[in-house]
Scaffold this motif. Structure first.
Motif, PDB file in Angstrom:
ATOM      1  N   ASP A 167       0.924  -1.384  -0.274  1.00 35.00           N
ATOM      2  CA  ASP A 167       0.031   0.040   0.042  1.00 35.00           C
ATOM      3  C   ASP A 167       0.747   1.285   0.051  1.00 35.00           C
ATOM      4  O   ASP A 167       0.542   2.058  -0.700  1.00 35.00           O
ATOM      5  CB  ASP A 167      -1.022  -0.010   1.221  1.00 35.00           C
ATOM      6  N   ARG A 168       1.934   1.263   0.848  1.00 34.47           N
ATOM      7  CA  ARG A 168       2.651   2.641   0.839  1.00 34.47           C
ATOM      8  C   ARG A 168       4.132   2.350   0.899  1.00 34.47           C
ATOM      9  O   ARG A 168       4.676   1.250   1.278  1.00 34.47           O
ATOM     10  CB  ARG A 168       2.337   3.147   2.204  1.00 34.47           C
ATOM     11  N   GLU A 169       4.658   2.891   0.030  1.00 32.32           N
ATOM     12  CA  GLU A 169       6.349   2.879  -0.138  1.00 32.32           C
ATOM     13  C   GLU A 169       7.230   3.679   0.498  1.00 32.32           C
ATOM     14  O   GLU A 169       7.027   4.956   0.331  1.00 32.32           O
ATOM     15  CB  GLU A 169       6.738   2.872  -1.964  1.00 32.32           C
ATOM     16  N   PRO A 170       8.044   3.117   1.566  1.00 27.75           N
ATOM     17  CA  PRO A 170       8.836   4.168   2.322  1.00 27.75           C
ATOM     18  C   PRO A 170       9.749   4.865   1.423  1.00 27.75           C
ATOM     19  O   PRO A 170      10.703   4.051   0.659  1.00 27.75           O
ATOM     20  CB  PRO A 170       9.586   2.996   3.157  1.00 27.75           C
ATOM     21  N   GLU A 171       9.855   6.218   1.349  1.00 31.46           N
ATOM     22  CA  GLU A 171      10.950   6.933   0.625  1.00 31.46           C
ATOM     23  C   GLU A 171      12.242   6.579   0.799  1.00 31.46           C
ATOM     24  O   GLU A 171      12.654   6.790   2.061  1.00 31.46           O
ATOM     25  CB  GLU A 171      10.611   8.327   0.576  1.00 31.46           C
ATOM     26  N   GLY A 172      13.000   6.230   0.052  1.00 31.70           N
ATOM     27  CA  GLY A 172      14.604   6.119   0.213  1.00 31.70           C
ATOM     28  C   GLY A 172      14.757   4.633   0.802  1.00 31.70           C
ATOM     29  O   GLY A 172      16.076   4.576   0.865  1.00 31.70           O
ATOM     30  N   ALA A 173      13.966   3.885   0.956  1.00 38.95           N
ATOM     31  CA  ALA A 173      14.361   2.423   1.556  1.00 38.95           C
ATOM     32  C   ALA A 173      13.226   1.553   1.132  1.00 38.95           C
ATOM     33  O   ALA A 173      12.106   0.858   1.707  1.00 38.95           O
ATOM     34  CB  ALA A 173      14.024   2.588   3.165  1.00 38.95           C
ATOM     35  N   PRO A 174      13.113   1.126  -0.173  1.00 35.47           N
ATOM     36  CA  PRO A 174      12.321   0.182  -0.936  1.00 35.47           C
ATOM     37  C   PRO A 174      12.704  -1.143  -0.312  1.00 35.47           C
ATOM     38  O   PRO A 174      13.716  -1.447   0.139  1.00 35.47           O
ATOM     39  CB  PRO A 174      12.401   0.264  -2.397  1.00 35.47           C
ATOM     40  N   GLY A 175      11.663  -1.953  -0.265  1.00 34.43           N
ATOM     41  CA  GLY A 175      11.727  -3.279   0.180  1.00 34.43           C
ATOM     42  C   GLY A 175      11.982  -4.079  -1.386  1.00 34.43           C
ATOM     43  O   GLY A 175      12.541  -3.780  -2.066  1.00 34.43           O
ATOM     44  N   ASP A 176      12.015  -5.435  -1.161  1.00 33.16           N
ATOM     45  CA  ASP A 176      12.199  -6.594  -2.217  1.00 33.16           C
ATOM     46  C   ASP A 176      11.187  -6.131  -3.199  1.00 33.16           C
ATOM     47  O   ASP A 176      11.326  -6.267  -4.440  1.00 33.16           O
ATOM     48  CB  ASP A 176      12.222  -7.769  -1.696  1.00 33.16           C
ATOM     49  N   THR A 177       9.919  -5.801  -2.862  1.00 31.51           N
ATOM     50  CA  THR A 177       8.855  -5.254  -3.884  1.00 31.51           C
ATOM     51  C   THR A 177       7.863  -4.475  -3.049  1.00 31.51           C
ATOM     52  O   THR A 177       7.811  -4.604  -1.900  1.00 31.51           O
ATOM     53  CB  THR A 177       8.147  -6.627  -4.341  1.00 31.51           C
ATOM     54  N   VAL A 178       7.206  -3.786  -4.022  1.00 29.20           N
ATOM     55  CA  VAL A 178       6.048  -3.079  -3.308  1.00 29.20           C
ATOM     56  C   VAL A 178       4.687  -3.605  -4.118  1.00 29.20           C
ATOM     57  O   VAL A 178       4.759  -3.246  -5.208  1.00 29.20           O
ATOM     58  CB  VAL A 178       6.434  -1.418  -2.955  1.00 29.20           C
ATOM     59  N   ILE A 179       3.546  -3.629  -3.314  1.00 34.26           N
ATOM     60  CA  ILE A 179       2.313  -3.840  -3.673  1.00 34.26           C
ATOM     61  C   ILE A 179       1.526  -3.070  -3.533  1.00 34.26           C
ATOM     62  O   ILE A 179       1.111  -2.653  -2.181  1.00 34.26           O
ATOM     63  CB  ILE A 179       1.943  -5.407  -3.305  1.00 34.26           C
ATOM     64  N   TYR A 180       0.983  -2.339  -4.372  1.00 35.14           N
ATOM     65  CA  TYR A 180      -0.236  -1.371  -3.918  1.00 35.14           C
ATOM     66  C   TYR A 180      -1.244  -1.096  -5.099  1.00 35.14           C
ATOM     67  O   TYR A 180      -0.792  -1.554  -6.104  1.00 35.14           O
ATOM     68  CB  TYR A 180       0.266   0.198  -3.618  1.00 35.14           C
ATOM     69  N   GLY A 181      -2.724  -0.854  -4.687  1.00 33.26           N
ATOM     70  CA  GLY A 181      -3.500  -0.532  -5.785  1.00 33.26           C
ATOM     71  C   GLY A 181      -3.138   0.351  -6.752  1.00 33.26           C
ATOM     72  O   GLY A 181      -2.557   1.369  -6.341  1.00 33.26           O
ATOM     73  N   GLU A 182      -3.648   0.349  -7.839  1.00 34.69           N
ATOM     74  CA  GLU A 182      -3.389   1.209  -8.999  1.00 34.69           C
ATOM     75  C   GLU A 182      -4.296   2.555  -8.528  1.00 34.69           C
ATOM     76  O   GLU A 182      -5.346   2.776  -8.758  1.00 34.69           O
ATOM     77  CB  GLU A 182      -4.148   0.758 -10.303  1.00 34.69           C
ATOM     78  N   ASN A 183      -3.668   3.450  -8.014  1.00 35.76           N
ATOM     79  CA  ASN A 183      -4.248   4.748  -7.525  1.00 35.76           C
ATOM     80  C   ASN A 183      -4.677   5.767  -8.395  1.00 35.76           C
ATOM     81  O   ASN A 183      -5.311   6.566  -8.256  1.00 35.76           O
ATOM     82  CB  ASN A 183      -3.090   5.308  -6.422  1.00 35.76           C
ATOM     83  N   VAL A 184      -3.584   5.928  -9.226  1.00 34.69           N
ATOM     84  CA  VAL A 184      -3.618   7.163 -10.493  1.00 34.69           C
ATOM     85  C   VAL A 184      -4.733   7.144 -11.154  1.00 34.69           C
ATOM     86  O   VAL A 184      -5.798   7.992 -11.269  1.00 34.69           O
ATOM     87  CB  VAL A 184      -2.256   7.590 -11.103  1.00 34.69           C
ATOM     88  N   LEU A 185      -4.823   6.090 -11.955  1.00 36.93           N
ATOM     89  CA  LEU A 185      -6.000   5.915 -12.980  1.00 36.93           C
ATOM     90  C   LEU A 185      -7.197   5.884 -12.559  1.00 36.93           C
ATOM     91  O   LEU A 185      -8.521   6.243 -12.935  1.00 36.93           O
ATOM     92  CB  LEU A 185      -5.607   4.790 -13.875  1.00 36.93           C
ATOM     93  N   SER A 186      -7.206   4.903 -11.253  1.00 36.03           N
ATOM     94  CA  SER A 186      -8.427   4.715 -10.532  1.00 36.03           C
ATOM     95  C   SER A 186      -9.011   5.861  -9.808  1.00 36.03           C
ATOM     96  O   SER A 186     -10.514   6.298 -10.000  1.00 36.03           O
ATOM     97  CB  SER A 186      -8.638   3.352  -9.827  1.00 36.03           C
ATOM     98  N   ALA A 187      -8.297   6.801  -9.569  1.00 30.76           N
ATOM     99  CA  ALA A 187      -8.831   8.078  -8.903  1.00 30.76           C
ATOM    100  C   ALA A 187      -9.402   8.864  -9.896  1.00 30.76           C
ATOM    101  O   ALA A 187     -10.142   9.854  -9.643  1.00 30.76           O
ATOM    102  CB  ALA A 187      -7.553   8.589  -7.920  1.00 30.76           C
ATOM    103  N   TYR A 188      -8.646   9.164 -10.941  1.00 32.38           N
ATOM    104  CA  TYR A 188      -9.022   9.796 -12.070  1.00 32.38           C
ATOM    105  C   TYR A 188     -10.465   9.190 -12.608  1.00 32.38           C
ATOM    106  O   TYR A 188     -11.472  10.038 -12.775  1.00 32.38           O
ATOM    107  CB  TYR A 188      -8.275   9.273 -13.338  1.00 32.38           C
ATOM    108  N   GLN A 189     -10.592   8.059 -12.354  1.00 34.93           N
ATOM    109  CA  GLN A 189     -11.951   7.414 -12.906  1.00 34.93           C
ATOM    110  C   GLN A 189     -13.260   7.874 -11.910  1.00 34.93           C
ATOM    111  O   GLN A 189     -14.248   8.285 -12.300  1.00 34.93           O
ATOM    112  CB  GLN A 189     -12.132   5.968 -12.931  1.00 34.93           C
ATOM    113  N   VAL A 190     -12.613   7.888 -10.590  1.00 32.82           N
ATOM    114  CA  VAL A 190     -13.629   8.171  -9.541  1.00 32.82           C
ATOM    115  C   VAL A 190     -14.128   9.750  -9.655  1.00 32.82           C
ATOM    116  O   VAL A 190     -15.242  10.183  -9.585  1.00 32.82           O
ATOM    117  CB  VAL A 190     -13.371   7.998  -8.114  1.00 32.82           C
ATOM    118  N   CYS A 191     -13.201  10.688  -9.828  1.00 26.29           N
ATOM    119  CA  CYS A 191     -13.455  12.029 -10.088  1.00 26.29           C
ATOM    120  C   CYS A 191     -13.881  12.335 -11.144  1.00 26.29           C
ATOM    121  O   CYS A 191     -15.124  13.151 -11.433  1.00 26.29           O
ATOM    122  CB  CYS A 191     -11.894  12.886 -10.078  1.00 26.29           C
TER     123      CYS A 191
END
Length: 313
Positions: free
Chosen positions: A116-140
């Motif tokens: 869900d959230r990616e720590p700035e400057g300290a990524p893990g082995d992978t990050v999993i989060y929902g597609e926020n940009v395009l779907s927020a565009y759709q809602v708005c």
């Protein structure tokens, strides 16, 4: 631009299947899961996904709840690392000090799966989060369309600086910019993405701008709180409210369809939990995983919310 966005949305749906690992040869026995706040249905759904799938594989899951306090979360993660965890699934409680738990786990050689959230400057082995940009565009885009592409709009943000807060505003702002008849008159940030905050923030916004016609709450809790404030103000026939996440209570509200809250983006929260476990297994077994794994979120209205109430993805 709308055509381009539709094709990008379709492409994003394919990403959800990437990066999974076979359950055979698991190689890990204990996972630590750090979440910001188990009062939020969104994080509970991810927890259910992790625990349910890990349980089928015989993996123990130790869950810690930071109650939205970063210092508490750092202390909890330090404790987790003394309990012999083989992998760490991590949802930061906030932007401040978010990198510390990742660094602590990496120093111990433990796989880190950020969700869900990616720590700035300290990524893990992978990050999993929902597609926020395009779907927020759709809602708005949807709520602006219901307002006939014009009127005064406000945005109630989530916790400032977190990945979903930044990306959801980016997507919504694209829809606003496409509609010159829409005026963004106010924005305010919350601390806990909660209904109480949504109610209070919306009340203040309505007092300052009684002619608002569009509200976007960056989480369903914020949006539902805002919808309640709209009803209390007697403006339910004037204002449309959009949310984000597809929380259980929000989906049930959409099925009833009796408040100004009329649309959300439903995230595949339990599937994200499964993907996090599979990713942890893959990393523990020296398999490669994508740096980012982004399951799609689905625009959900009163017309189709019932299917997600019956079976949440």
């Amino acid at each position: 631009m709308k055509t381009a966005f539709k094709s990008m949305i379709a492409a994003a749906a394919l990403v959800a299947a990437a990066g999974t690992a076979s359950a055979e040869g698991v190689g890990i026995k204990k996972i630590g899961l750090a979440v910001p706040n188990l009062q939020a249905d969104f994080f509970n759904q991810i927890k259910l996904g992790v625990e349910g799938y890990a349980g089928k594989l015989g993996i123990e899951v130790i869950v810690v709840d930071a109650k939205n306090d970063t210092a508490t979360q750092v202390s909890q993660v330090q404790d987790l690392l003394t309990q012999g965890i083989d992998a760490f699934i991590y949802i930061p409680a906030g932007a401040a000090a978010a990198a510390v738990p990742t660094r602590l786990a990496r120093a111990e050689g433990i796989p880190v799966i950020n969700v869900d959230r990616e720590p700035e400057g300290a990524p893990g082995d992978t990050v999993i989060y929902g597609e926020n940009v395009l779907s927020a565009y759709q809602v708005c885009d949807h709520i602006i369309g219901l307002a006939e592409g014009k009127g005064k709009m406000v945005v109630i943000h989530g916790q400032k600086g977190t990945t979903p807060e930044v990306q959801r505003f980016e997507g919504c702002k694209m829809a606003i910019d496409e509609n010159p008849g829409v005026e963004l008159v106010a924005q305010q940030w919350s601390q806990q993405w909660s209904p109480d905050e949504g109610f209070q923030i919306a009340q203040n916004m309505l007092q300052a701008n009684p002619d608002i016609s569009i509200i976007f709450g960056q989480a369903d809790g914020l949006a539902m709180g805002a919808a309640k404030a709209v009803e209390v103000a007697g403006l339910a026939d004037q204002i449309v409210v959009g949310g984000y996440d597809g929380d259980g209570a929000a989906l049930e509200s959409l099925v009833a369809c009796d408040t100004p809250f009329i649309v959300t983006a439903t995230q595949s929260t339990q599937a994200m939990g499964v993907l996090a476990v599979n990713s942890a297994i893959a990393v523990a077994n020296d398999a490669s995983v994508p740096a980012r794994q982004i399951p799609n979120a689905v625009l959900t209205t009163c017309d189709d919310a019932a299917k997600f109430v019956e079976k949440h993805p």
